[in-house]
Design an enzyme around this catalytic site. Sequence first.
Site, short mmCIF file in Angstrom:
data_model
loop_
_atom_site.label_atom_id
_atom_site.label_comp_id
_atom_site.label_asym_id
_atom_site.label_seq_id
_atom_site.Cartn_x
_atom_site.Cartn_y
_atom_site.Cartn_z
N GLY A 70 0.85 -1.20 0.00
CA GLY A 70 0.00 0.00 0.00
C GLY A 70 0.87 1.24 0.00
N LEU A 71 0.23 2.37 -0.22
CA LEU A 71 0.94 3.64 -0.27
C LEU A 71 1.61 3.96 1.07
CD1 LEU A 71 -1.83 5.72 -2.07
CD2 LEU A 71 0.40 5.09 -3.05
N SER A 72 2.58 4.84 1.04
CA SER A 72 3.18 5.32 2.28
C SER A 72 2.08 6.01 3.10
CB SER A 72 4.29 6.32 1.94
OG SER A 72 4.80 6.90 3.12
N SER A 94 -0.47 4.43 4.40
CA SER A 94 -1.76 3.72 4.28
C SER A 94 -2.10 2.98 5.57
CB SER A 94 -1.74 2.76 3.08
OG SER A 94 -0.66 1.84 3.21
N GLY A 95 -1.09 2.56 6.32
CA GLY A 95 -1.33 1.83 7.57
C GLY A 95 -0.67 0.47 7.62
N LYS A 96 0.26 0.20 6.72
CA LYS A 96 0.92 -1.12 6.68
C LYS A 96 1.61 -1.44 8.01
CE LYS A 96 3.64 0.07 3.29
NZ LYS A 96 3.23 1.50 3.16
N SER A 97 2.48 -0.54 8.47
CA SER A 97 3.25 -0.80 9.69
C SER A 97 2.34 -0.89 10.90
CB SER A 97 4.27 0.31 9.94
OG SER A 97 5.11 0.45 8.84
N SER A 141 5.95 -1.91 -1.99
CA SER A 141 5.91 -2.90 -3.10
C SER A 141 4.93 -2.47 -4.17
CB SER A 141 5.62 -4.31 -2.57
OG SER A 141 4.75 -4.33 -1.46
N1 LIG Z 1 10.06 8.11 -2.99
C1 LIG Z 1 9.53 7.37 -2.02
N2 LIG Z 1 8.41 6.63 -2.25
C2 LIG Z 1 7.89 5.87 -1.25
N3 LIG Z 1 8.40 5.80 0.01
C3 LIG Z 1 9.52 6.51 0.28
C4 LIG Z 1 10.11 7.33 -0.71
N4 LIG Z 1 11.21 7.91 -0.17
C5 LIG Z 1 11.30 7.50 1.10
N5 LIG Z 1 10.28 6.66 1.39
C6 LIG Z 1 10.16 5.98 2.69
O1 LIG Z 1 10.54 4.64 2.44
C7 LIG Z 1 9.54 3.73 2.86
C8 LIG Z 1 9.20 2.73 1.75
O2 LIG Z 1 10.20 1.78 1.65
P1 LIG Z 1 9.86 0.38 0.97
O3 LIG Z 1 11.11 -0.41 1.02
O4 LIG Z 1 8.66 -0.20 1.61
O5 LIG Z 1 9.51 0.82 -0.53
S1 LIG Z 1 9.46 -0.10 -1.83
O6 LIG Z 1 8.70 -1.31 -1.50
O7 LIG Z 1 10.82 -0.41 -2.21
O8 LIG Z 1 8.77 0.72 -2.85
C9 LIG Z 1 8.29 4.54 3.16
O9 LIG Z 1 7.78 3.95 4.34
P2 LIG Z 1 6.23 3.80 4.62
O10 LIG Z 1 5.73 5.22 4.79
O11 LIG Z 1 6.19 3.01 5.89
O12 LIG Z 1 5.57 3.10 3.47
C10 LIG Z 1 8.79 5.97 3.33
O13 LIG Z 1 8.98 6.26 4.69
N1 LIG Z 2 -7.90 2.16 10.82
C1 LIG Z 2 -6.59 2.40 10.77
N2 LIG Z 2 -5.71 1.41 10.55
C2 LIG Z 2 -4.37 1.69 10.48
N3 LIG Z 2 -3.83 2.92 10.61
C3 LIG Z 2 -4.67 3.94 10.84
C4 LIG Z 2 -6.07 3.74 10.91
N4 LIG Z 2 -6.65 4.96 11.14
C5 LIG Z 2 -5.66 5.85 11.19
N5 LIG Z 2 -4.45 5.28 11.03
C6 LIG Z 2 -3.18 6.00 11.09
O1 LIG Z 2 -2.57 5.99 9.81
C7 LIG Z 2 -1.15 6.08 9.95
C8 LIG Z 2 -0.52 4.98 9.14
O2 LIG Z 2 0.88 5.06 9.23
P1 LIG Z 2 1.83 3.82 8.99
O3 LIG Z 2 1.30 2.63 9.70
O4 LIG Z 2 3.22 4.27 9.31
O5 LIG Z 2 1.64 3.60 7.42
P2 LIG Z 2 2.64 2.89 6.40
O6 LIG Z 2 3.43 1.87 7.14
O7 LIG Z 2 1.74 2.29 5.35
O8 LIG Z 2 3.50 3.98 5.84
C9 LIG Z 2 -0.83 5.96 11.44
O9 LIG Z 2 -0.60 7.23 11.96
C10 LIG Z 2 -2.13 5.35 12.02
O10 LIG Z 2 -2.35 5.73 13.35
#
Ligand SMILES: Nc1ncnc2c1ncn2[C@@H]1O[C@H](COP(=O)(O)OS(=O)(=O)O)[C@@H](OP(=O)(O)O)[C@H]1O
Ligand SMILES: Nc1ncnc2c1ncn2[C@@H]1O[C@H](COP(=O)(O)OP(=O)(O)O)[C@@H](O)[C@H]1O
Length: 200
Positions: free
Chosen positions: A32-34, A36-39, A106
């Site tokens: 999912g998008l950055s 989105s709530g993956k972690s 991904s």
């Molecule tokens: N350009 C760009 N696009 C997306 N994300 C970015 C970018 N630059 C840095 N980040 C940070 O890196 C985290 C994503 O790393 P990933 O290894 O999951 O990405 S990927 O699967 O290789 O696309 C991502 O973490 P999440 O927010 O937890 O998804 C971001 O914190």
């Molecule tokens: N229903 C929900 N499930 C998961 N996250 C949620 C929800 N509602 C709000 N959030 C918030 O969305 C954010 C997601 O961040 P994060 O888990 O770091 O996303 P990602 O790992 O995809 O980048 C967090 O701040 C979390 O508290």
Amino acid sequence: MTALVFWQQHKITQKQRNLLNGHGSGVVWFTGLSGSGKSTLAGALEEALYQRQVRTYLLDGDNLRHGLCVDLGFSEKDRTESLRRAGEVASLMSESGLLVLAAFVSPLRSQREQLKEQIGKENFLEIHVATSLEECERRDVKGLYARARSGELTGMTGISAPYESPVQADLRLHTESDSMEKSVAALLQLLEEKGWLPVW
Ligand SMILES: Nc1ncnc2c1ncn2[C@@H]1O[C@H](COP(=O)(O)OS(=O)(=O)O)[C@@H](OP(=O)(O)O)[C@H]1O
Ligand SMILES: Nc1ncnc2c1ncn2[C@@H]1O[C@H](COP(=O)(O)OP(=O)(O)O)[C@@H](O)[C@H]1O
């Protein structure tokens, strides 16, 4: 050219390790998008599994990029290589008997298909955290979207780099309408159906 390296077949199998642990193993892959709530969801699921005495490990894209993938950036080529490495680690951990939770953007279907091949379809569950770009941008947990909009950050997934939604995910989670508890319950049910949870 004759082969120089050979596969060593060892005696103890994944199935035997699963029997020893009392639960199954495999990889639950969150895409999912950055923001989105993956972690968050993978972390909540891991806590629920810990309470059920399931041995887990959470692989997080952000964390792997501090070590194993520190040499890689966010070009398509680098992301594909980073995911390949993560897939190898996830696969080994799953073989070792752990229930692996993997949280990576991904972004491309081809990358996720590759992971499925690498890890084995029977060991792989694809979870789409289907939060809209609008909502991820509203959350902007790390300030990356603002930096991407201002032009400071290039290649941001969803803004200036593609995200291809899965067509047939094993589960789609809707964080805009559903509580975290509801999503975790859906994940646990999927794992139960898959036969990965303890039988006791
Ligand atoms: N350009 C760009 N696009 C997306 N994300 C970015 C970018 N630059 C840095 N980040 C940070 O890196 C985290 C994503 O790393 P990933 O290894 O999951 O990405 S990927 O699967 O290789 O696309 C991502 O973490 P999440 O927010 O937890 O998804 C971001 O914190
Ligand atoms: N229903 C929900 N499930 C998961 N996250 C949620 C929800 N509602 C709000 N959030 C918030 O969305 C954010 C997601 O961040 P994060 O888990 O770091 O996303 P990602 O790992 O995809 O980048 C967090 O701040 C979390 O508290």
